[in-house]
Design a protein around this motif. Structure first.
Motif, short mmCIF file in Angstrom:
data_model
loop_
_atom_site.label_atom_id
_atom_site.label_comp_id
_atom_site.label_asym_id
_atom_site.label_seq_id
_atom_site.Cartn_x
_atom_site.Cartn_y
_atom_site.Cartn_z
N GLN A 262 -14.45 -43.45 -15.18
CA GLN A 262 -12.92 -43.69 -14.98
C GLN A 262 -12.18 -42.59 -13.76
O GLN A 262 -12.53 -42.07 -14.00
N GLU A 263 -11.69 -43.79 -11.88
CA GLU A 263 -11.87 -41.96 -11.33
C GLU A 263 -10.23 -43.00 -10.71
O GLU A 263 -9.69 -43.91 -10.40
N SER A 264 -9.33 -41.73 -11.17
CA SER A 264 -7.77 -41.40 -10.87
C SER A 264 -7.30 -42.49 -10.90
O SER A 264 -7.61 -43.19 -12.76
N THR A 265 -6.87 -43.99 -10.13
CA THR A 265 -6.41 -45.45 -10.99
C THR A 265 -6.80 -46.09 -11.04
O THR A 265 -6.32 -47.90 -11.29
N TYR A 266 -8.33 -46.57 -10.42
CA TYR A 266 -8.90 -47.72 -10.49
C TYR A 266 -9.41 -47.60 -11.23
O TYR A 266 -9.44 -47.07 -12.95
N PRO A 267 -10.39 -49.30 -12.09
CA PRO A 267 -10.21 -49.41 -13.12
C PRO A 267 -11.61 -49.10 -13.55
O PRO A 267 -12.17 -48.25 -12.72
N VAL A 268 -11.96 -49.13 -15.00
CA VAL A 268 -13.19 -48.33 -15.89
C VAL A 268 -13.96 -48.83 -14.60
O VAL A 268 -14.47 -50.04 -14.99
N VAL A 269 -15.42 -47.97 -14.81
CA VAL A 269 -17.08 -49.01 -13.89
C VAL A 269 -18.09 -48.66 -14.94
O VAL A 269 -18.43 -47.04 -15.30
N GLN A 270 -17.74 -49.56 -14.87
CA GLN A 270 -19.91 -49.29 -16.45
C GLN A 270 -20.72 -48.54 -15.51
O GLN A 270 -21.99 -49.51 -14.24
N TYR A 271 -21.41 -47.68 -15.38
CA TYR A 271 -22.86 -47.67 -14.99
C TYR A 271 -23.72 -47.93 -15.87
O TYR A 271 -23.37 -46.95 -16.98
N ILE A 272 -24.63 -48.28 -15.90
CA ILE A 272 -25.74 -48.92 -16.57
C ILE A 272 -27.39 -47.74 -16.39
O ILE A 272 -27.05 -47.53 -15.64
N PRO A 273 -27.73 -47.34 -17.60
CA PRO A 273 -29.28 -47.08 -17.15
C PRO A 273 -30.53 -47.84 -16.28
O PRO A 273 -30.20 -49.36 -16.34
N ILE A 274 -30.75 -47.69 -15.09
CA ILE A 274 -31.57 -47.88 -14.15
C ILE A 274 -32.69 -48.46 -15.09
O ILE A 274 -32.70 -49.93 -15.26
N GLY A 275 -33.22 -47.86 -16.17
CA GLY A 275 -33.98 -48.75 -16.98
C GLY A 275 -34.03 -49.66 -17.96
O GLY A 275 -34.59 -50.27 -18.55
N ASP A 276 -32.34 -50.41 -17.81
CA ASP A 276 -31.69 -51.22 -18.61
C ASP A 276 -31.49 -52.34 -17.55
O ASP A 276 -30.65 -53.68 -18.67
N VAL A 277 -31.97 -52.31 -16.68
CA VAL A 277 -31.66 -53.40 -15.43
C VAL A 277 -32.99 -53.60 -15.48
O VAL A 277 -34.14 -53.43 -15.11
N ASP A 278 -32.91 -55.67 -15.17
CA ASP A 278 -33.78 -56.00 -15.06
C ASP A 278 -34.55 -55.41 -13.53
O ASP A 278 -34.64 -56.12 -12.96
N PRO A 279 -36.27 -54.80 -13.37
CA PRO A 279 -36.78 -54.65 -11.99
C PRO A 279 -37.15 -55.56 -11.53
O PRO A 279 -37.08 -55.37 -10.25
N LYS A 280 -37.92 -57.06 -11.88
CA LYS A 280 -38.05 -57.91 -11.08
C LYS A 280 -36.02 -58.40 -10.04
O LYS A 280 -37.64 -59.33 -9.64
N VAL A 281 -36.06 -58.23 -10.69
CA VAL A 281 -34.32 -58.68 -9.95
C VAL A 281 -34.19 -58.17 -8.52
O VAL A 281 -32.94 -58.44 -8.08
N LEU A 282 -34.60 -56.90 -8.71
CA LEU A 282 -34.70 -55.17 -7.53
C LEU A 282 -34.69 -55.30 -6.39
O LEU A 282 -35.78 -55.54 -6.94
N SER A 283 -34.15 -55.30 -5.33
CA SER A 283 -34.74 -54.62 -3.92
C SER A 283 -33.75 -54.29 -3.07
O SER A 283 -32.43 -54.08 -3.85
N ARG A 284 -33.97 -52.87 -2.54
CA ARG A 284 -33.64 -52.08 -2.52
C ARG A 284 -32.70 -52.05 -1.22
O ARG A 284 -33.42 -52.96 -0.38
N SER A 285 -32.31 -52.28 -0.97
CA SER A 285 -30.76 -51.92 0.17
C SER A 285 -31.14 -51.05 1.42
O SER A 285 -31.35 -49.61 0.74
N ARG A 286 -30.07 -51.32 2.77
CA ARG A 286 -30.62 -50.66 4.00
C ARG A 286 -29.03 -49.40 3.28
O ARG A 286 -28.98 -48.91 4.60
N THR A 287 -28.42 -50.74 2.58
CA THR A 287 -26.77 -50.08 3.04
C THR A 287 -26.82 -47.93 2.23
O THR A 287 -27.27 -48.54 1.46
N GLN A 288 -25.87 -47.29 2.69
CA GLN A 288 -25.47 -46.24 1.77
C GLN A 288 -24.31 -45.72 3.10
O GLN A 288 -23.54 -46.75 3.61
N THR A 289 -23.66 -44.96 1.55
CA THR A 289 -22.16 -44.67 2.18
C THR A 289 -22.14 -43.47 1.25
O THR A 289 -22.52 -42.82 0.91
#
Length: 125
Positions: free
Chosen positions: A43-70
């Motif tokens: 929970q950051e300031s007045t923004y909605p709560v964001v769910q952070y999920i362990p990367i190990g609980d995401v199906d690795p087959k669907v992921l590909s790294r993007s070039r985007t950085q912020t």
């Protein structure tokens, strides 16, 4: 070279991280791609709560790294992933702070999903 400002959470801009009660499931285009009982709600300031999920609980087959950085002055450098299910690729659907600042160190190893690019549901325990 410019120096990046690093900000600490304050009473005016609080950031809290708490374990999410229940299961968090994430679907993209109707397909389940993440399922965890170990999510963290940020929970950051007045923004909605964001769910952070362990990367190990995401199906690795669907992921590909993007070039985007912020950059976030409260959390650090963010990296992004695209999600591909079937023939659909959702660009930059996920962000992660791989080396977050100490104030939010708990989110290291976790990813978050943009709510307009993925269906994130929290189901009671």
């Amino acid at each position: 070279m410019t120096t990046r400002q690093i900000k600490q959470p304050t009473a005016e801009h609080p950031i809290t991280i708490t374990p999410t009660a229940g299961r968090v499931r994430v679907r993209v285009n109707g397909e389940l791609i993440a399922d965890t009982g170990s999510a963290l709600g940020l929970q950051e300031s007045t923004y909605p709560v964001v769910q952070y999920i362990p990367i190990g609980d995401v199906d690795p087959k669907v992921l590909s790294r993007s070039r985007t950085q912020t950059y976030c002055p409260y959390k650090g450098d963010a990296a992004y992933y695209n999600v591909t299910v079937g023939h659909l690729t959702v660009e930059d659907a996920i962000w992660t702070y791989e080396q977050p600042y100490p104030a939010v160190a708990a989110i290291a190893g976790h990813v978050a999903f943009y709510p307009d690019r993925a269906d994130v549901s929290v189901e009671p325990a």
